[in-house]
Design a protein around this motif. Structure first.
Motif, PDB file in Angstrom:
ATOM      1  N   ASN A  71       1.715 -12.302 -24.136  1.00  0.00           N
ATOM      2  CA  ASN A  71       0.404 -11.633 -24.177  1.00  0.00           C
ATOM      3  C   ASN A  71      -0.358 -11.991 -25.443  1.00  0.00           C
ATOM      4  N   ARG A  72       0.328 -12.013 -26.571  1.00  0.00           N
ATOM      5  CA  ARG A  72      -0.324 -12.402 -27.833  1.00  0.00           C
ATOM      6  C   ARG A  72      -0.821 -13.843 -27.768  1.00  0.00           C
ATOM      7  N   LEU A  73       0.017 -14.718 -27.215  1.00  0.00           N
ATOM      8  CA  LEU A  73      -0.381 -16.124 -27.102  1.00  0.00           C
ATOM      9  C   LEU A  73      -1.567 -16.286 -26.154  1.00  0.00           C
ATOM     10  N   GLU A  74      -1.591 -15.519 -25.092  1.00  0.00           N
ATOM     11  CA  GLU A  74      -2.734 -15.581 -24.168  1.00  0.00           C
ATOM     12  C   GLU A  74      -4.012 -15.091 -24.851  1.00  0.00           C
ATOM     13  N   GLU A  75      -3.903 -14.067 -25.682  1.00  0.00           N
ATOM     14  CA  GLU A  75      -5.061 -13.611 -26.461  1.00  0.00           C
ATOM     15  C   GLU A  75      -5.518 -14.701 -27.429  1.00  0.00           C
ATOM     16  N   THR A  76      -4.555 -15.396 -28.021  1.00  0.00           N
ATOM     17  CA  THR A  76      -4.876 -16.490 -28.934  1.00  0.00           C
ATOM     18  C   THR A  76      -5.563 -17.626 -28.186  1.00  0.00           C
ATOM     19  N   LEU A  77      -5.117 -17.900 -26.966  1.00  0.00           N
ATOM     20  CA  LEU A  77      -5.752 -18.940 -26.155  1.00  0.00           C
ATOM     21  C   LEU A  77      -7.221 -18.601 -25.882  1.00  0.00           C
ATOM     22  N   VAL A  78      -7.498 -17.353 -25.562  1.00  0.00           N
ATOM     23  CA  VAL A  78      -8.888 -16.931 -25.341  1.00  0.00           C
ATOM     24  C   VAL A  78      -9.696 -17.169 -26.623  1.00  0.00           C
ATOM     25  N   PHE A  79      -9.133 -16.779 -27.745  1.00  0.00           N
ATOM     26  CA  PHE A  79      -9.786 -16.985 -29.042  1.00  0.00           C
ATOM     27  C   PHE A  79     -10.057 -18.473 -29.282  1.00  0.00           C
ATOM     28  N   LEU A  80      -9.051 -19.317 -29.083  1.00  0.00           N
ATOM     29  CA  LEU A  80      -9.200 -20.754 -29.338  1.00  0.00           C
ATOM     30  C   LEU A  80     -10.210 -21.406 -28.400  1.00  0.00           C
ATOM     31  N   ARG A  81     -10.239 -20.961 -27.166  1.00  0.00           N
ATOM     32  CA  ARG A  81     -11.188 -21.529 -26.195  1.00  0.00           C
ATOM     33  C   ARG A  81     -12.623 -21.128 -26.512  1.00  0.00           C
ATOM     34  N   GLY A  82     -12.802 -20.141 -27.374  1.00  0.00           N
ATOM     35  CA  GLY A  82     -14.132 -19.711 -27.803  1.00  0.00           C
ATOM     36  C   GLY A  82     -14.684 -20.538 -28.951  1.00  0.00           C
ATOM     37  N   HIS A  83     -13.994 -21.629 -29.317  1.00  0.00           N
ATOM     38  CA  HIS A  83     -14.446 -22.546 -30.371  1.00  0.00           C
ATOM     39  C   HIS A  83     -14.685 -21.834 -31.700  1.00  0.00           C
ATOM     40  N   PRO A  84     -13.630 -21.239 -32.254  1.00  0.00           N
ATOM     41  CA  PRO A  84     -13.788 -20.505 -33.517  1.00  0.00           C
ATOM     42  C   PRO A  84     -14.057 -21.444 -34.697  1.00  0.00           C
ATOM     43  N   GLU A 110      -9.875 -32.266 -32.017  1.00  0.00           N
ATOM     44  CA  GLU A 110      -8.711 -32.869 -31.355  1.00  0.00           C
ATOM     45  C   GLU A 110      -7.494 -31.946 -31.447  1.00  0.00           C
ATOM     46  N   ASN A 111      -7.263 -31.378 -32.623  1.00  0.00           N
ATOM     47  CA  ASN A 111      -6.112 -30.496 -32.801  1.00  0.00           C
ATOM     48  C   ASN A 111      -6.246 -29.204 -32.002  1.00  0.00           C
ATOM     49  N   MET A 112      -7.448 -28.687 -31.894  1.00  0.00           N
ATOM     50  CA  MET A 112      -7.657 -27.477 -31.084  1.00  0.00           C
ATOM     51  C   MET A 112      -7.320 -27.763 -29.626  1.00  0.00           C
ATOM     52  N   ASP A 113      -7.785 -28.907 -29.116  1.00  0.00           N
ATOM     53  CA  ASP A 113      -7.478 -29.280 -27.726  1.00  0.00           C
ATOM     54  C   ASP A 113      -5.971 -29.404 -27.521  1.00  0.00           C
ATOM     55  N   GLN A 114      -5.298 -30.061 -28.450  1.00  0.00           N
ATOM     56  CA  GLN A 114      -3.840 -30.225 -28.347  1.00  0.00           C
ATOM     57  C   GLN A 114      -3.130 -28.881 -28.425  1.00  0.00           C
ATOM     58  N   LEU A 115      -3.575 -28.021 -29.330  1.00  0.00           N
ATOM     59  CA  LEU A 115      -2.935 -26.717 -29.485  1.00  0.00           C
ATOM     60  C   LEU A 115      -3.131 -25.858 -28.238  1.00  0.00           C
ATOM     61  N   ILE A 116      -4.293 -25.894 -27.661  1.00  0.00           N
ATOM     62  CA  ILE A 116      -4.534 -25.135 -26.430  1.00  0.00           C
ATOM     63  C   ILE A 116      -3.591 -25.613 -25.327  1.00  0.00           C
ATOM     64  N   ARG A 117      -3.459 -26.921 -25.168  1.00  0.00           N
ATOM     65  CA  ARG A 117      -2.542 -27.464 -24.148  1.00  0.00           C
ATOM     66  C   ARG A 117      -1.097 -27.066 -24.437  1.00  0.00           C
ATOM     67  N   LEU A 118      -0.688 -27.205 -25.699  1.00  0.00           N
ATOM     68  CA  LEU A 118       0.674 -26.855 -26.095  1.00  0.00           C
ATOM     69  C   LEU A 118       0.966 -25.384 -25.846  1.00  0.00           C
ATOM     70  N   MET A 119       0.057 -24.524 -26.285  1.00  0.00           N
ATOM     71  CA  MET A 119       0.251 -23.087 -26.154  1.00  0.00           C
ATOM     72  C   MET A 119       0.303 -22.678 -24.679  1.00  0.00           C
ATOM     73  N   GLN A 120      -0.551 -23.256 -23.864  1.00  0.00           N
ATOM     74  CA  GLN A 120      -0.546 -22.944 -22.434  1.00  0.00           C
ATOM     75  C   GLN A 120       0.751 -23.427 -21.783  1.00  0.00           C
ATOM     76  N   GLU A 121       1.204 -24.609 -22.158  1.00  0.00           N
ATOM     77  CA  GLU A 121       2.465 -25.137 -21.628  1.00  0.00           C
ATOM     78  C   GLU A 121       3.635 -24.230 -22.013  1.00  0.00           C
ATOM     79  N   PHE A 122       3.636 -23.752 -23.252  1.00  0.00           N
ATOM     80  CA  PHE A 122       4.700 -22.868 -23.718  1.00  0.00           C
ATOM     81  C   PHE A 122       4.665 -21.535 -22.970  1.00  0.00           C
TER      82      PHE A 122
END
Length: 141
Positions: A71-84, A110-122
């Motif tokens: 749940n925390r990671l999903e909240e982080t994904l929402v945050f990251l997808r908002g282009h902070p 580039e790192n944000m895109d990679q992190l979003i993919r990594l976090m979603q995969e995890f």
């Protein structure tokens, strides 16, 4: 930034995430692996939900705790997808080494895109494992 399978590893400096309880041995084919810096990006979600967490320790976490981490990671994904903004990142992701934050920000998009993919995969992998396991172990380096 990558999640590895056992046959892709070079060397031994990896965090192992093992479905089920620790079985008195590392390097399971069922596990996934991340280098220390990569797992560091996810680590703050774990530390917030598991008080006795140790970076180098072997930790067995039950399904309920993993769901809170997911749940925390999903909240982080929402945050990251908002282009902070870069200065907002530290409150949501971990930077394990002194240079990690600087290096991440130097190639932010580039790192944000990679992190979003990594976090979603995890998140997807943990959710899948919890269908068959009551415990998932996180084995430090």
């Amino acid at each position: 930034m990558k999640i590895y399978n056992l046959d892709e590893l070079e060397g031994s400096c990896y965090i192992e995430v093992l479905p089920g309880p620790y079985r008195d041995r590392c390097w399971s084919e069922d596990s996934i692996y991340m280098d220390e810096e990569t797992f560091g990006y996810l680590e703050s979600a774990v530390t917030k939900e598991y008080e006795p967490y140790g970076h180098y320790a072997f930790n067995e976490l039950d399904a309920e705790r993993w769901m809170r981490i997911v749940n925390r990671l999903e909240e982080t994904l929402v945050f990251l997808r908002g282009h902070p903004q870069a200065e907002e990142l530290k409150d949501h992701i971990g930077f394990i080494f002194t240079s990690s934050e600087t290096d991440f920000i130097d190639a932010l998009e580039e790192n944000m895109d990679q992190l979003i993919r990594l976090m979603q995969e995890f998140v997807d992998w943990i959710s899948l494992q919890l269908q068959n396991h009551k415990v998932i172990s996180r084995l430090g380096i």
